[in-house]
Scaffold this motif. Structure first.
Motif, mmCIF file in Angstrom:
data_model
loop_
_atom_site.group_PDB
_atom_site.id
_atom_site.type_symbol
_atom_site.label_atom_id
_atom_site.label_comp_id
_atom_site.label_asym_id
_atom_site.label_seq_id
_atom_site.Cartn_x
_atom_site.Cartn_y
_atom_site.Cartn_z
ATOM 1 N N ARG A 102 0.849 -1.172 0.000
ATOM 2 C CA ARG A 102 0.000 0.000 0.000
ATOM 3 C C ARG A 102 0.891 1.231 0.000
ATOM 4 N NH1 ARG A 102 -1.433 3.740 3.168
ATOM 5 N NH2 ARG A 102 -3.481 4.706 3.086
ATOM 6 N N ALA A 103 0.545 2.213 -0.821
ATOM 7 C CA ALA A 103 1.362 3.412 -0.881
ATOM 8 C C ALA A 103 0.503 4.647 -0.750
ATOM 9 C CB ALA A 103 2.148 3.460 -2.186
ATOM 10 N N GLY A 104 0.921 5.538 0.155
ATOM 11 C CA GLY A 104 0.293 6.842 0.297
ATOM 12 C C GLY A 104 1.388 7.883 0.321
ATOM 13 N N VAL A 105 1.013 9.126 0.577
ATOM 14 C CA VAL A 105 2.001 10.203 0.568
ATOM 15 C C VAL A 105 3.091 9.962 1.612
ATOM 16 C CG1 VAL A 105 2.295 12.636 1.090
ATOM 17 C CG2 VAL A 105 0.432 11.920 -0.340
ATOM 18 N N GLY A 156 6.985 9.468 0.793
ATOM 19 C CA GLY A 156 7.888 10.482 1.332
ATOM 20 C C GLY A 156 8.969 9.861 2.193
ATOM 21 N N MET A 157 8.572 8.887 3.053
ATOM 22 C CA MET A 157 9.542 8.211 3.914
ATOM 23 C C MET A 157 10.571 7.469 3.068
ATOM 24 S SD MET A 157 9.699 8.244 7.154
ATOM 25 C CE MET A 157 8.834 9.108 8.421
ATOM 26 N N ALA A 158 10.102 6.759 2.036
ATOM 27 C CA ALA A 158 11.026 5.994 1.193
ATOM 28 C C ALA A 158 12.032 6.935 0.547
ATOM 29 C CB ALA A 158 10.250 5.220 0.137
ATOM 30 N N VAL A 175 8.086 -0.057 5.078
ATOM 31 C CA VAL A 175 7.340 1.165 4.806
ATOM 32 C C VAL A 175 6.086 0.862 3.983
ATOM 33 C CG1 VAL A 175 7.437 3.303 3.495
ATOM 34 C CG2 VAL A 175 9.272 2.738 5.036
ATOM 35 N N TYR A 176 6.212 -0.014 2.992
ATOM 36 C CA TYR A 176 5.117 -0.166 2.039
ATOM 37 C C TYR A 176 4.126 -1.280 2.368
ATOM 38 C CZ TYR A 176 7.213 3.017 -1.364
ATOM 39 O OH TYR A 176 7.691 4.107 -1.995
#
Lengths: 124, 497
Positions: free
Chosen positions: B75-78, B82-84, B129-130
């Motif tokens: 899952r990817a959000g802002v 941004g963290m990646a 993160v994802y």
């Protein structure tokens, strides 16, 4: 609480085993005993998962004699999780053992506190 | 589905595979592959971030062909993108800043092993993160632990091996608790995907059944991740691990590895338990108290330290305390402040570690404060960078540390009952920070009596100097243009729910 505890004795045992393993990993000073504690701790979790996936009176989810009804088999996902978990715990155990060998060949002891004391004496 | 939606999967995969490729390459080629991969992942994350900002909503990516309750998902959000991106920037700069030092610290034949570990670490951080699946998260937590342990012990000295063992023991305790909590949660909800778990948890809370196992499971997961991210009473392994490993390792470990676990905890709070349910438990009070204690005791240990690397390491304990204090406030503002502090601390701590090696190199390799006298005159750039990092840590305006302290105090004012404690401890901690960082800065800017040491100019170490400038610029950007970043964090948190 009483009847529930008796009915779920497998989970209770796994929680107790988890605590034993956890305490060993935390408090033992001997590295090998620590690693044994680690394995007890991980195995306790696998016991918990296996206990949760088992449904009384059903068999492992391998189709034999053409029985395909889901009612006949236990939940296969916890078993899959256990397999994945075993792979992880084998690899961390191997890493810990290799580190232990390194330390033993350098300091000729398995006692972590003694190793720390020797390191302080080296003063580096 | 847009092609850009593949990018999270691609970033995890190329960093994982480049690790395998590095094992057969010679050291120089492995170094190039490592840099290219980090840069490529960074560029992909940037494109993904811009795409998500333009569409304004997150997306879910199936791994394989099975829909929600059965398949695995990304899952990817802002916030994730941004963290990646941020992790890639910090990792690239840390690797570039410590590269010249690597030849003295690690045997030449093991260099490609080092790059394998860094690539594995990157892939596991990206997966943390994802991912949208709790068990995948657990597996990558362990990969992260193993590669971090490798990064500590790649420098073969007695101290680092002992530090690696201590790190492993604490980490394994943490991941054991995390796994047990996870299994209880799975048992209660019947799901492993975060979104499905959250639905079941809110149903359970509404029905009032199984309250105790639910709280126990949340507590186990929290404690597990706190141990792994070195919250105050569990920090014993940290100073040795950060203090004696290679310079790049120390920068990466302090700024990225612990942050990966904290980010996972944020995901669990928002996406598995639900922010309101989490705040209604007493767990946040425990996090709050330990956060405050960490802020003070970490700083006190840092003041007593006589070794510059270990001092910076102890300062990390205090900064992790800040982040958990933000969690403990139990408000949106506190969470935003914590996430901003994750960014600010990562940017500053890696700068300090990289600058510290410049200072110790011109002091005959000694890390004792006595020998560091006047080091800033011998290596002007490292001295300036160390001063910038110190000012940021203390919280001087223009630098990122000021903004995170400002956000923390603004968040604290809104919380009744915790306001006084947080403000007082913030004040004390700032003073303590100032004591040990300014002590160091004054020490390195005090002219030395005898000048037997070599003097290094910018021409001698161009790449190192450029890295330091990039770090300072990153800090100033975080400090000056904080509002867009805070807006982005708020948008990302809104997407989490």
């Amino acid at each position: 609480m009483g009847p529930n505890l008796l009915a779920n004795y497998g989970e209770a045992v796994s929680a107790i085993l988890f605590c034993i393993g956890f305490t060993n990993l935390l408090l033992q000073t001997n590295l090998i005993k620590k690693i044994i504690g680690l394995n007890v701790m991980d195995s306790a979790i696998y016991l918990f998962l296996a206990e949760k996936g088992y449904i009384a009176g059903r068999v492992a989810p391998i189709v034999v004699n053409g029985v395909t009804s889901t009612e006949a088999y236990i939940n296969p996902i916890p078993s899959g999780l256990v397999l994945t978990g075993i792979v992880v715990s084998v690899s961390v155990t191997a890493l810990m053992l290799s580190l232990t060998i390194r330390l033993y060949t350098r300091y000729h002891t398995l006692d972590l506190d003694e190793i720390s004391a020797q390191l302080k004496k080296e003063g580096k | 589905m847009n092609f850009i939606c593949n990018f999270p999967f691609f970033s995890i995969l190329i960093s994982l595979f480049s690790g395998t490729i590095c094992s057969v390459l010679p050291a120089k080629a492995a170094k190039v592959v490592n840099r290219v991969v980090i840069a490529a992942v960074g560029v992909m994350s940037l494109i993904l971030l811009l795409y998500l900002l333009s569409t304004g909503e997150s997306f879910v990516y199936w791994m394989g062909h099975f829909p929600a309750p059965w398949g695995n998902e990304i899952r990817a959000g802002v916030l994730e993108a941004g963290m990646a991106l941020f992790f890639c920037i910090i990792m690239y700069l840390s690797m570039a800043g410590g590269a010249h030092k690597l030849y003295g610290e690690v045997v030449e034949s093991k260099h490609n092993l080092y790059y394998i570990l860094v690539n594995l670490l990157l892939s596991s951080l990206l997966a943390l993160v994802y991912t949208n699946d709790m068990f995948t998260a657990y597996v990558f937590v362990e990969i992260n632990t193993i590669s971090a342990c490798g990064l500590i012990m790649i420098r073969q000295v007695g101290r680092t091996i002992e530090a690696a063992v201590r790190y492993m023991i604490m980490s394994l305790l943490g991941s054991g608790l995390l796994l047990f909590g996870l299994c209880i949660m799975y048992d209660l909800t019947g799901h492993l995907l975060m979104s499905n778990m959250k639905e079941s948890v809110s149903l359970l809370m509404a029905s009032g059944e199984y309250q105790i196992p639910l709280i126990v499971s949340v507590a186990l997961m929290c404690v597990g991740l706190c141990i792994k991210s070195a919250l105050f009473p569990f920090h014993a392994w940290l100073p040795d691990a950060y203090g004696y490993s290679t310079a790049s390792s120390a920068a990466i470990l302090s700024s990225l590895v612990s942050k990966g676990y904290i980010f996972l905890l944020i995901k669990i709070i928002y996406r598995v338990i639900g922010f309101d349910i989490f705040n209604s438990t007493r767990i946040i009070d425990v996090l709050f108290v330990f956060g405050l204690m960490g802020m003070i005791f970490g700083s006190i240990s840092a003041i007593r330290e006589n070794d510059i690397r270990r001092m910076i390491a102890f300062s990390s304990v205090a900064q992790i305390g800040y982040i958990y204090m933000g969690f403990g406030m139990g408000t949106q503002a506190g969470m935003v402040a914590s996430i901003f502090h994750i960014l600010s601390h990562a940017a500053t701590k890696s700068l300090l570690f990289i600058a510290a090696i410049g200072l110790t190199d011109v002091s005959g390799g000694s890390r004792k404060f006595v020998d560091l006298t006047g080091a800033a005159y011998r290596n002007k750039w490292a001295g300036a960078a160390f001063m910038a990092g110190s000012l940021s840590m203390v919280g001087v305006p223009l630098f990122s540390g000021f903004i995170s302290k400002l956000l923390f105090s603004q968040a604290a004012v809104q919380v009744e009952g915790k306001m006084l404690a947080s403000l007082i401890v913030l004040g004390i901690s700032t003073v303590l920070n100032a004591i040990y960082f300014m002590k160091t800065v004054i020490r390195i800017y005090t002219p030395a009596r005898e000048s037997g040491y070599s003097i290094v100019t910018f021409k001698d170490m161009k790449s190192y100097g450029i890295v330091l400038i990039c770090f300072i610029v990153l800090n100033v950007i975080l400090g000056v243009s904080s509002q867009p970043i805070v807006d982005m964090i708020e948008q990302g948190l809104a997407m989490f729910a």
